[in-house]
Design an enzyme around this catalytic site. Structure first.
Site, PDB file in Angstrom:
ATOM      1  N   ASP A 224       7.685  45.773  -6.483  1.00  0.00           N
ATOM      2  CA  ASP A 224       6.311  46.201  -6.184  1.00  0.00           C
ATOM      3  C   ASP A 224       6.076  46.246  -4.673  1.00  0.00           C
ATOM      4  O   ASP A 224       6.286  45.251  -3.986  1.00  0.00           O
ATOM      5  CB  ASP A 224       5.323  45.233  -6.834  1.00  0.00           C
ATOM      6  CG  ASP A 224       3.912  45.789  -6.929  1.00  0.00           C
ATOM      7  OD1 ASP A 224       3.410  46.335  -5.929  1.00  0.00           O
ATOM      8  OD2 ASP A 224       3.305  45.685  -8.007  1.00  0.00           O
TER       9      ASP A 224
ATOM     10  N   SER B  97      -3.567  44.810  -9.860  1.00  0.00           N
ATOM     11  CA  SER B  97      -3.643  44.792  -8.410  1.00  0.00           C
ATOM     12  C   SER B  97      -4.816  43.909  -7.960  1.00  0.00           C
ATOM     13  O   SER B  97      -4.865  42.742  -8.334  1.00  0.00           O
ATOM     14  CB  SER B  97      -3.750  46.227  -7.883  1.00  0.00           C
ATOM     15  OG  SER B  97      -3.487  46.289  -6.503  1.00  0.00           O
TER      16      SER B  97
ATOM     17  N   HIS C  44       4.237  49.993  -8.430  1.00  0.00           N
ATOM     18  CA  HIS C  44       3.114  49.059  -8.394  1.00  0.00           C
ATOM     19  C   HIS C  44       2.686  48.750  -9.819  1.00  0.00           C
ATOM     20  O   HIS C  44       2.108  49.582 -10.508  1.00  0.00           O
ATOM     21  CB  HIS C  44       1.966  49.709  -7.614  1.00  0.00           C
ATOM     22  CG  HIS C  44       0.824  48.789  -7.316  1.00  0.00           C
ATOM     23  ND1 HIS C  44       0.986  47.484  -6.923  1.00  0.00           N
ATOM     24  CD2 HIS C  44      -0.523  49.000  -7.342  1.00  0.00           C
ATOM     25  CE1 HIS C  44      -0.203  46.932  -6.714  1.00  0.00           C
ATOM     26  NE2 HIS C  44      -1.130  47.829  -6.959  1.00  0.00           N
TER      27      HIS C  44
END
Length: 516
Positions: free
Chosen positions: A455, A229, A485
């Site tokens: 995602d 991320s 995610h």
């Protein structure tokens, strides 16, 4: 208000425990002029229980083989433009390599995202997922500056945060817009009051320089890295600044480095809407009846009606707090980070239709860093501070109002929520650094860049743009056709084989590889 879609869902394990039950830093000071921080020795020792800023809880449990997690602090310059000046202490954690010493490659440094997530608490929570990587690496993570135990940014206290997160984050009239802006200004003023000294020094470029110092202190010629991320943005900035020191690196759940804050929020509105669409389709496709709707469109229509009803009249949540429209939206967003949490979303919605908002509020609390004792980690404060220090654009209410139709088109459910969150940096005490990060890294070795087509928080398109921005011969893109995610934690064999092949054996997959 903070932008929830930029928060890594690092507290999923603790949230699962709570839901299952429901459903059944100190500054480092100055130093001697001749002290070379690259020569410092890390005093590794047993880890203490996490601080409140790290999320609280118990000290990390031993690893499956009985080895203990070890913690240490590393000094770094407070201001990298004045490297001989004051220092701060950065909290580190590691699990030493489990394999033969002659097979050890070095340290593998993790950043799990946020920005604002504590690596010191997240790595042991997910440590067993990286057991194979531990055979040849010391697994290492850290609390970036401004986060957790590393001189944490402090803004509002726990009681004030409870009130702050109860506000209406999607104003419908001028009075509500004024209240939202006033609350944002109070939050930002509190950050400046309590954390004035650290706020100018929490940019991603500062954290990247910290990682290069960490590399040297750990004794590694190259930085071997696993970024997830926001950790992919941090890794990209590191590669740009120190291409010659990049080792084997993997970027998973990739941030699009070409976008402004506005473009990122709009992309996330589309991403969360896609995830919601997929959730609804999944619910109605099961053999048993979907308890929250007869068709996918019915599921989404009922959610929209619930949020409108909550805007008018909240329902009981986690006593004494009520489930508001804002809290429910946050809880829904949190559950979309992982397909494993879709069952909690289904249960939470089903209960909310009957007037019980507890499950959705627990999910919302996890997004905001609130534990069951009512204590907040500093993930929201750090998230806002780092984003605002990084992002140059500043938006005002009039600009947001002009953009609302575009955001609503991207997501009828999340559009307003994400559009108004762009006010987070209005009147922030520190100017933003740039429109978007520079991640060009000519001369760096291959970096494996993994994009997940489903995602919600870091939409799939960002992976290709990151690979292109890193440069020819550097970014190697892999596509995972999945949900949630990130990709590695999905346990998909194809993805994990590609990651293991590169990090353990130095063999990058062919660019354009697709896993499903």
């Amino acid at each position: 208000m903070p932008n929830p879609s930029r928060l890594r869902a690092a507290a999923l394990t603790a949230t699962a425990v709570t839901l299952s039950a429901l459903l059944a830093g100190c500054g480092g000071g100055s130093r001697e002029d001749d002290e070379d921080l690259t020569d410092q020795k890390l005093g590794w020792k047993d880890c203490p229980a996490p601080s409140e800023a790290e999320g609280g809880g118990a000290a990390p449990s031993p690893l499956p083989d009985g080895d203990e997690w070890q913690c240490a602090t590393m000094k770094a310059p407070l201001d990298w433009d004045d490297p001989k000046g004051d220092t701060i202490d950065l909290a580190l954690i590691r699990a030493e390599a489990s394999g033969a010493a002659d097979r050890r490659i070095g340290s593998l440094v993790f950043n799990f995202g946020g920005p604002g997530g504590s690596g010191v608490t997240t790595l042991p929570a997910f440590g067993q997922d990286y057991a194979k990587l531990r055979t040849r690496y010391d697994l290492v993570s850290f609390d970036p500056r401004g986060v957790g135990r590393s001189d944490p940014v402090e803004c509002l206290d726990d009681k004030q945060l409870d009130t702050y997160f109860q506000q209406d984050a999607t104003p419908d009239d001028q009075a509500e817009r004024t209240e939202l802006l006033d609350n944002t200004e109070k939050f930002n003023a509190a950050c400046e009051k309590h954390s004035k000294n650290i706020l100018p020094h929490v940019r991603t470029t500062d954290a990247a320089r910290d990682m290069d110092l960490m590399r040297q202190v750990l004794g590694d010629e190259q930085l071997h890295y696993f970024g997830i991320s926001y950790g992919t943005e941090l890794g990209g900035v590191y590669a740009h600044l120190f291409p010659e020191h990049v080792g084997r690196a993997v970027f998973d759940a990739v941030v699009d480095p070409t976008q402004t804050a506005e473009q990122g929020s709009l992309g996330q509105a589309k991403g969360f809407q896609l995830a919601l669409d997929n959730f609804a389709e999944d619910c109605v496709s099961k053999v048993e009846d979907c308890p929250i709707g007869d068709t996918a469109e019915d599921v989404k229509a009922r959610i929209a009606r619930l949020l409108k009803d909550l805007d008018r009249e909240p329902i009981p949540g986690v006593f004494p707090r009520e489930l508001t429209e804002t809290a429910a939206t946050g809880g829904i967003a949190q559950s979309l980070y992982s397909k494993d949490f879709w069952e909690y979303l289904t249960e939470g919605l089903d209960q909310a239709y009957d007037g019980d908002g507890r499950v959705l509020m627990v999910l919302s609390d996890a997004l905001n860093g609130r534990n069951e004792n009512g204590e907040y980690s500093n993930i929201t404060a750090a998230n806002v501070a780092i984003n605002c220090a990084d992002d140059k654009p500043r938006y005002d209410p009039a600009y947001v109002e002009r953009k609302l139709p575009e955001f609503r088109k991207a997501s009828p459910l999340f559009g307003d929520y994400l559009a108004w969150s762009m006010l987070s940096c209005t009147d922030w005490a520190v100017a933003g650094g740039a429109d978007h990060p520079d991640v060009s890294a000519p001369g760096a070795p291959p970096i494996l860049v993994i994009g997940n087509t489903g995602d919600p928080a870091t939409p799939y398109e960002g992976a290709g743009r990151m690979a292109d921005a890193l440069g020819k011969g550097v970014g190697v893109e892999l596509t995972y056709k999945g949900q949630g995610h990130g990709a590695y934690d999905s346990k998909n064999r194809c993805v994990q084989d590609a990651v293991h092949g590169y990090l353990l054996d130095g063999k990058a997959p062919a660019a354009g590889t697709v896993c499903s």
